[in-house]
Design a protein around this motif. Structure first.
Motif, short mmCIF file in Angstrom:
data_model
loop_
_atom_site.label_atom_id
_atom_site.label_comp_id
_atom_site.label_asym_id
_atom_site.label_seq_id
_atom_site.Cartn_x
_atom_site.Cartn_y
_atom_site.Cartn_z
N SER A 1 -55.12 -84.84 -26.14
CA SER A 1 -54.29 -85.04 -24.95
C SER A 1 -55.11 -84.80 -23.69
O SER A 1 -56.19 -84.21 -23.73
CB SER A 1 -53.08 -84.11 -24.99
OG SER A 1 -53.50 -82.77 -24.83
N LEU A 2 -54.56 -85.25 -22.57
CA LEU A 2 -55.28 -85.23 -21.29
C LEU A 2 -54.63 -84.27 -20.28
O LEU A 2 -53.47 -83.91 -20.43
CB LEU A 2 -55.34 -86.64 -20.71
CG LEU A 2 -56.04 -87.68 -21.60
CD1 LEU A 2 -55.83 -89.09 -21.07
CD2 LEU A 2 -57.54 -87.36 -21.71
N GLY A 3 -55.39 -83.88 -19.29
CA GLY A 3 -54.86 -83.01 -18.24
C GLY A 3 -54.98 -81.53 -18.57
O GLY A 3 -54.61 -80.68 -17.77
N TYR B 1 -57.67 -87.74 -13.12
CA TYR B 1 -58.74 -87.25 -12.25
C TYR B 1 -59.14 -85.79 -12.51
O TYR B 1 -60.06 -85.29 -11.90
CB TYR B 1 -58.31 -87.38 -10.78
CG TYR B 1 -57.90 -88.79 -10.40
CD1 TYR B 1 -58.85 -89.82 -10.38
CD2 TYR B 1 -56.59 -89.09 -10.07
CE1 TYR B 1 -58.47 -91.12 -10.05
CE2 TYR B 1 -56.21 -90.39 -9.74
CZ TYR B 1 -57.16 -91.39 -9.73
OH TYR B 1 -56.79 -92.67 -9.41
N GLY B 2 -58.41 -85.12 -13.41
CA GLY B 2 -58.65 -83.69 -13.60
C GLY B 2 -59.99 -83.37 -14.24
O GLY B 2 -60.75 -82.52 -13.78
N LEU C 1 -60.19 -89.25 -16.94
CA LEU C 1 -60.01 -90.57 -17.55
C LEU C 1 -60.42 -91.71 -16.61
O LEU C 1 -61.04 -92.69 -17.04
CB LEU C 1 -58.53 -90.72 -17.97
CG LEU C 1 -58.11 -92.06 -18.56
CD1 LEU C 1 -58.92 -92.39 -19.81
CD2 LEU C 1 -56.61 -92.03 -18.89
N ALA C 2 -60.07 -91.60 -15.33
CA ALA C 2 -60.41 -92.67 -14.40
C ALA C 2 -61.93 -92.83 -14.29
O ALA C 2 -62.47 -93.93 -14.38
CB ALA C 2 -59.82 -92.38 -13.02
N GLY C 3 -62.62 -91.70 -14.12
CA GLY C 3 -64.08 -91.75 -13.99
C GLY C 3 -64.76 -92.21 -15.26
O GLY C 3 -65.61 -93.10 -15.24
N ASP C 4 -64.38 -91.63 -16.40
CA ASP C 4 -65.06 -91.98 -17.65
C ASP C 4 -64.62 -93.36 -18.15
O ASP C 4 -65.40 -94.08 -18.77
CB ASP C 4 -64.83 -90.89 -18.69
CG ASP C 4 -65.54 -89.60 -18.31
OD1 ASP C 4 -66.74 -89.68 -17.99
OD2 ASP C 4 -64.91 -88.54 -18.28
N GLY C 5 -63.35 -93.74 -17.85
CA GLY C 5 -62.92 -95.10 -18.15
C GLY C 5 -63.76 -96.10 -17.35
O GLY C 5 -64.17 -97.15 -17.87
N THR C 6 -64.02 -95.78 -16.09
CA THR C 6 -64.88 -96.64 -15.26
C THR C 6 -66.28 -96.72 -15.85
O THR C 6 -66.87 -97.81 -15.93
CB THR C 6 -64.95 -96.08 -13.82
OG1 THR C 6 -63.63 -96.04 -13.28
CG2 THR C 6 -65.83 -96.96 -12.94
N ILE D 1 -67.01 -92.70 -25.29
CA ILE D 1 -67.49 -91.77 -24.25
C ILE D 1 -66.61 -90.53 -24.34
O ILE D 1 -65.50 -90.60 -24.87
CB ILE D 1 -67.38 -92.44 -22.84
CG1 ILE D 1 -68.06 -91.61 -21.75
CG2 ILE D 1 -65.91 -92.69 -22.47
CD1 ILE D 1 -68.13 -92.35 -20.41
N ASP D 2 -67.11 -89.38 -23.85
CA ASP D 2 -66.21 -88.22 -23.81
C ASP D 2 -65.61 -88.08 -22.42
O ASP D 2 -66.21 -88.50 -21.42
CB ASP D 2 -66.90 -86.93 -24.28
CG ASP D 2 -67.86 -86.37 -23.25
OD1 ASP D 2 -68.55 -87.16 -22.57
OD2 ASP D 2 -67.94 -85.13 -23.13
#
Lengths: 333, 333
Positions: free
Chosen positions: B167-169, B269-270, B224-229, B218-219
């Protein structure tokens, strides 16, 4: 509560790294030597080492340029691979840089680092950058070696001759002159370069690793007294160092004269010379010296004795003096 | 003269590391992915990565104990090996410690580091210690992998499903709660542990590396926004992320509620979640989810599209919003 300054750099290293139990059978050599050695594949050892340069501890920006610091960080790590007799291959760089640090200066540092690594066909394969209060950089260097060529700190035998490549006291002379920019000195930049941009003895280390008569090897980064002690402790021997045999560069002699400093002290305790110190079967000295003659001079500076932990300096007048088992301690500088 | 703060962490990384020419044919993957990969022997890749924790930049001592920081430094590096699908093996540690720092605290840090590395049979084979103004530690982690199992950031194809483990955040929630010690919160230590002692998805990464239908991985360390990019840029694709599919832990939801923060913002973004983000052939989702079911849940959170560089969030109401290509920048925090 004991502080890091009280226990000192080597006390802390001892506490943290000396008693790591070997958990894996593929670890031939863990912490405690110049570099680690693990089995990469049958017949090939993977060598690894890490070393750093921290602003205010190892250097100040008045004393060294960014490009020189990059060169130096490469060289001090290359020297650890040289001390094993290995071939350097890959590097990972971790940079900590103040927010207001000029980008151009980071690039100059990086160019200096890459240029020196390039000389040995070493490629940077990993990097990490972080903000920090002061500039610091740590480099992890990976290399390879044939298992039967591995030279460690241990293995010196009583009766062995203790030899060194090149000359000693260069790091101390270069640092002293860099610290005193107002002193007029011909060939100043040649001397300061000894400290700013040392050269690792990669080729010499590789040649020496081919001789079974080389029983133990270490690089002189902490000073001859300190690294000689490390070599003797690892082999449970002692040694006698001959003061009048210590090889000194003419410009180092001149620098010591200018500052009224003791050449012997610089050679013994100065450090940052990045020469190779090694113990050999005396019978092999002739062929080893000849084999290395096109690369670097080799000098006999002492002999290994059986008395464990006894490190003595034989003065020019024949007197024997116990050496301080002293090496540069970055917590006590 | 441009400063590091002005160019930013990622600008500096771009400048230094992105354009390193491949000098050696044995370098399969250099800087720019989660870890580097070089040919160790025929049929085996050597993976390597370096990451650091710097006092005042990545942490403050009020927020994390020494043992937790050791655990965390291990985990963030293990996560980079996990993102390649590899097996971690050896580590080298570089420590910079203030003079007045308690030795006991260094030992607690080191114990935490070793304990977490031990879980994965990783042995520390090299160490370096230096004085410094603030505490910082960088770890180099080495690992191995079969060449046909290597998962990189590039390789995602339009139509692929974008999936995430766990999970995220969590990182954001844990940090928020650690920063507010006076807020009463049941199960506080469970939430702060998300940030203090994250777990790398080593086993999940290894399982995923066995599926040819996993096209890129990727980890999630920057968010998520940064690593998704990063994943989209590496594969010259774009992606759409479904807001209502983002997996959120109940305690993270509760924490966001307590502080009135946006769960979606934390997930996007966390950062510091150390989950695996990967793109797969949709047809393989069932078997992949089943194969990982005993290790970690897997959730589809988006899809890969052909529009290069287009990263959009699909809101619960169906609206599409361009995402900020934002990742945590340690020079701008």
């Amino acid at each position: 509560m004991q502080t890091c300054k009280e226990i000192g750099e080597f006390g802390l290293i001892q506490k943290l790294f000396k008693n790591i139990p070997a958990r894996r059978s593929d670890v031939i050599l863990g912490t405690g030597d110049d570099a680690a050695a693990v089995i990469a594949e049958p017949g090939v050892l993977l060598l690894s080492t890490v070393d750093s340069q921290v602003e205010g501890v190892h250097f100040r920006w008045e004393l060294i340029s960014a490009a020189q610091l990059g060169h130096k960080l490469a060289a001090i790590n290359l020297s650890d691979i040289a001390a094993m007799g290995g071939t350097p291959e890959f590097a990972l760089i971790n940079l900590s840089v103040p927010e207001d640090f000029p980008v151009e200066k980071v690039e100059l540092f990086y160019d200096g680092l890459i240029k020196e690594l390039d000389r040995w066909n070493v490629q940077i394969i990993g990097g990490n950058v972080s903000a920090a209060a002061v500039f610091s950089a740590s480099l992890t260097l990976l290399g390879k070696e044939a298992p039967d060529h591995l030279k460690t700190r241990s293995g010196a035998e009583p009766g062995d001759w203790l030899c060194v490549t090149g000359s000693l006291g260069k790091g101390a002379a270069g640092f002293q002159l860099a610290e005193n920019p107002d002193i007029v000195f011909d060939e100043r930049s040649k001397v300061t370069a000894f400290w700013q941009t040392p050269e690792a003895r990669i080729q010499a280390g590789q040649r020496l690793s081919g001789f079974s008569e080389v029983h133990a090897m270490i690089d002189v980064s902490d000073g001859l007294a300190g690294d000689g002690t490390h070599l003797c402790e690892a082999g449970r021997t002692g040694c006698i160092i001959f003061e009048d045999s210590l090889p000194i560069h003419p410009l180092v002699r001149k620098t010591a004269g200018t500052f009224g400093e003791s050449l012997t002290d610089w050679a013994l305790y100065g450090g940052e010379d990045y020469e190779l110190l090694f113990a050999i079967d005396p019978g092999a000295f002739g062929k080893i010296k000849k084999d290395l003659s096109s690369i670097v001079p080799v000098t006999v500076i002492g002999e290994i004795i059986s008395s464990e932990g006894v490190i003595r300096l034989k003065h020019k007048n024949g007197n024997l003096e116990p050496l301080r088992k002293q090496a540069w301690d970055h917590f006590r500088s």
